[in-house]
Design a protein around this motif. Structure first.
Motif: not given
Length: 218
Positions: A111, A161, A165, A171, A216
């Motif tokens: 990340s 998390r 994302m 993602k 990211l």
């Protein structure tokens, strides 16, 4: 058993701290939380944290560190155990908690990667670890089966998390892992998981990644 005062030393985006908060909330244990900046660790923290990491728990005049150790201690001093009594199953759970710790580290390193090459390298490594988890987790409600355990506590921050994302950066790392995805949805719906992070966690987490020039967030 009468508990001594509990203070948890935390960093707002740390998944290992989140594990301990989940355990505290799940077991209805009263506690105080103190946030520090890991980029500017106060001297008093370095004096009590041998590794200079969070979480650290003050239990009365005693100091505990490392989330897995803290969680087992909290489990053992309160009723309705989350760890199994059977020595073999307990050993297996400890082993998978350690494995999941490495998955969390891999997720973190990926990340904060600041270029495509490193991001893809760590993403591949993370995917391989997720594949192993997909093959081992139960087909039932939780990692081990019908009962919530400290292995689920260890896993929940991973899904917190991954949700960000997917929602913020489009993602979806769980697209090819239906059992993990289902477990993640189940765990992140619990209030004790939702409340294990600060109210504006998504904003804090994204800002943290941007501050690291994360690929990211590009």
């Amino acid at each position: 058993m009468s508990l001594q005062p509990i203070e948890l030393i935390s960093f707002k985006t740390c998944p290992f701290v989140q594990r301990s908060v989940i355990t505290l909330l799940k077991k209805n244990i009263e506690f105080k939380i103190t946030y520090i900046d890991l980029a500017n660790k106060p001297d008093w923290f370095l004096e009590i944290s041998p590794l200079g990491k969070v979480p650290v728990v003050k239990y009365g005049d005693n100091i505990l560190f490392e989330s897995a150790v803290i969680n087992e201690f909290l489990d053992e001093i309160t009723p309705d155990r989350l760890m199994p009594e059977d020595p073999l199953q307990k050993a297996k759970d400890r082993a998978w908690i350690e494995y999941i710790s490495q998955v969390l580290v891999n997720q973190f390193v990926m990340s904060v990667a600041d270029n495509q090459s490193d991001f893809e390298k760590h993403s591949t490594s993370l995917t391989e670890k997720l594949q192993r988890l997909e093959t081992i987790i139960s087909d039932d409600a939780y990692f081990n089966g019908a009962n919530f355990s400290l292995v689920d506590t260890a896993l929940a921050p991973l899904f917190t998390r991954f949700d960000i994302m997917a929602n913020t950066f489009q993602k979806n790392f769980l697209a090819d892992f239906p059992k993990l995805a289902a477990l993640g949805k189940r765990l992140t719906r619990f209030d004790f998981v939702k409340k294990s992070v600060v109210d504006n966690f998504e904003e804090v987490y994204v800002d943290y990644l941007k501050g690291k020039n994360s690929y990211l967030t590009a």
